[in-house]
Enzyme design. Structure first.
Site, PDB file in Angstrom:
ATOM      1  N   ASN A 227       5.739  -1.510  11.598  1.00  0.00           N
ATOM      2  CA  ASN A 227       4.999  -1.008  10.452  1.00  0.00           C
ATOM      3  C   ASN A 227       5.318  -1.871   9.228  1.00  0.00           C
ATOM      4  O   ASN A 227       5.978  -2.903   9.338  1.00  0.00           O
ATOM      5  CB  ASN A 227       5.381   0.462  10.201  1.00  0.00           C
TER       6      ASN A 227
ATOM      7  N   LYS B 233       5.286   3.520  17.180  1.00  0.00           N
ATOM      8  CA  LYS B 233       5.286   2.471  16.158  1.00  0.00           C
ATOM      9  C   LYS B 233       6.506   2.639  15.272  1.00  0.00           C
ATOM     10  O   LYS B 233       6.746   3.712  14.726  1.00  0.00           O
ATOM     11  CB  LYS B 233       4.009   2.537  15.314  1.00  0.00           C
TER      12      LYS B 233
ATOM     13  N   ASN C   3       0.834  -1.200   0.000  1.00  0.00           N
ATOM     14  CA  ASN C   3       0.000   0.000   0.000  1.00  0.00           C
ATOM     15  C   ASN C   3       0.867   1.248   0.000  1.00  0.00           C
ATOM     16  O   ASN C   3       1.948   1.276   0.576  1.00  0.00           O
ATOM     17  CB  ASN C   3      -0.967  -0.010   1.199  1.00  0.00           C
TER      18      ASN C   3
ATOM     19  N   SER D 293       5.617   5.025   8.820  1.00  0.00           N
ATOM     20  CA  SER D 293       5.003   4.726   7.526  1.00  0.00           C
ATOM     21  C   SER D 293       5.939   5.163   6.414  1.00  0.00           C
ATOM     22  O   SER D 293       6.503   6.262   6.457  1.00  0.00           O
ATOM     23  CB  SER D 293       3.666   5.454   7.380  1.00  0.00           C
TER      24      SER D 293
ATOM     25  N   PHE E 256      -1.773   8.001   4.435  1.00  0.00           N
ATOM     26  CA  PHE E 256      -2.555   8.632   5.511  1.00  0.00           C
ATOM     27  C   PHE E 256      -3.811   9.326   4.972  1.00  0.00           C
ATOM     28  O   PHE E 256      -4.147  10.450   5.351  1.00  0.00           O
ATOM     29  CB  PHE E 256      -1.722   9.647   6.296  1.00  0.00           C
TER      30      PHE E 256
ATOM     31  N   ASN F 259       4.968   5.946   3.457  1.00  0.00           N
ATOM     32  CA  ASN F 259       4.148   6.571   2.415  1.00  0.00           C
ATOM     33  C   ASN F 259       3.907   8.059   2.586  1.00  0.00           C
ATOM     34  O   ASN F 259       3.152   8.659   1.823  1.00  0.00           O
ATOM     35  CB  ASN F 259       2.806   5.833   2.318  1.00  0.00           C
ATOM     36  N   THR F 260       4.523   8.679   3.600  1.00  0.00           N
ATOM     37  CA  THR F 260       4.489  10.126   3.782  1.00  0.00           C
ATOM     38  C   THR F 260       5.923  10.627   3.689  1.00  0.00           C
ATOM     39  O   THR F 260       6.759  10.226   4.498  1.00  0.00           O
ATOM     40  CB  THR F 260       3.882  10.520   5.140  1.00  0.00           C
TER      41      THR F 260
END
Length: 341
Positions: free
Chosen positions: A246, A217, A111, A175, A115, A177-178
């Site tokens: 994560n 996390k 993915n 994460s 967010f 993805n940011t």
């Protein structure tokens, strides 16, 4: 019965785009939470952790119910706790679609959602308006367009909004993805962030008369030395526990070439060895008495037992439900209670 129904339905679900299937599932559960109860009675296997009493050791990881729309339904599926989010101060759409990809043969998902959420204010209002059927955690992050050097402002805003409502709060700095988010795991940046969060949490605890546990996390992709630094920083700077881990930016062997080329975080069975290694490293660094939630590739009773043996106090699921169906949380909770593999 639930597993047989899911097995029959799965080919139809998997014909849908992965994100659309996710969206429809969460909204169906939100619309009819009582229907989740047909899977069976939640497994009661109480455990004390983080100063909280969990109904059982199996939780829903953040990412499935980003906006806290179906918490009651997930509780009725058998989860002992549900973590919502990741939530940011302001609503944001996330990354461009497509951004969610299944690899069925590898039992994995990639993915790069980024967010996507309706903002923490809406989620907190929703949590405040519904009866609580299990422990609920709130996972918080920064908005995409917030510069990394101002990230603490976003986390503090989310902490303030969630502190009185959440049973625990998770600080997500891992994460992939940011842009720039994982830079917050660098030692000095992390210390500044954790000190800021700890100070604000103590202020809120004094004002509200209750102290909400805060967890960190972390990513599975760090070297042992970095894992040890993060564990020690979390403990020394006032955090109450860790979540390991994560998703990963690694692409282990066995993924399909088509899916492996997609950017984003990998979850599911291929993540399991990395997540387990990180868990053991973190446990060694922070000692036996510091709470750790294990997550990543847990999809069977054997995997659940092993993650507990590796040092997790609690476990969380996400991708396992995609492939094993809605009966998985109760099945794992029962196996942990009865020590059946």
């Amino acid at each position: 019965m639930a597993d047989a129904f899911f097995t029959a339905l799965r080919p139809l679900v998997f014909r849908l785009d992965a994100e659309r299937a996710h969206w429809l599932t969460v909204r169906a559960l939100a619309a009819a939470p009582a229907a989740a109860g047909w899977i069976g009675e939640p497994v009661v296997d109480p455990v004390e952790c983080l100063g909280l009493r969990f109904r059982n050791r199996v939780g829903l990881a953040a990412g499935m119910d980003k906006d806290a729309r179906a918490v009651r339904a997930f509780a009725r599926l058998g989860f002992g706790f549900v973590e919502v989010g990741t939530l940011t101060p302001r609503p944001q759409p996330g990354n461009p679609k497509p951004r969610l990809f299944r690899d069925v043969a590898a039992r994995a998902v990639i993915n790069r959602l980024g967010f996507n959420n309706a903002g923490i204010d809406a989620a907190v209002r929703r949590l405040e308006s519904e009866p609580r059927e299990c422990v609920v955690g709130v996972n918080i992050g920064k908005n995409r367009d917030t510069p990394v050097e101002r990230a603490a402002e976003d986390y503090v805003y989310c902490l303030r909004r969630a502190h009185a409502t959440a049973d625990y709060i998770t600080v997500n700095v891992s994460s992939p993805n940011t842009p720039g988010l994982r830079d917050l795991q660098d030692e000095q940046a992390l210390i500044v962030l954790l000190d800021t969060i700890a100070q604000e949490r103590e202020r809120l605890a004094d004002a509200q008369g209750a102290r909400t546990p805060v967890l960190l996390k972390v990513a599975p992709d760090l070297a042992d030395a970095a894992q040890h630094r993060i564990a020690l920083a979390a403990r020394e700077r006032g955090m109450d526990g860790l979540i390991a881990t994560n998703t990963t930016i690694e692409r282990p062997p066995g993924l399909s070439a088509k899916v492996a080329k997609e950017a984003g975080g990998l979850s599911g069975v291929p993540l399991a060895p990395l997540a387990a290694t990180a868990l053991k490293s973190l446990r060694a660094a922070c000692g036996a008495d510091f709470p750790i939630i294990g997550v990543g590739g847990i999809d069977s009773p054997a995997a659940a037992h092993q993650r507990i043996a590796d040092g997790a106090d609690l476990i969380q699921l996400y991708t396992g439900i995609v492939y094993e169906g809605p009966g998985l949380p109760a099945r794992l909770a029962r196996a942990l209670r009865d020590k059946v593999s």
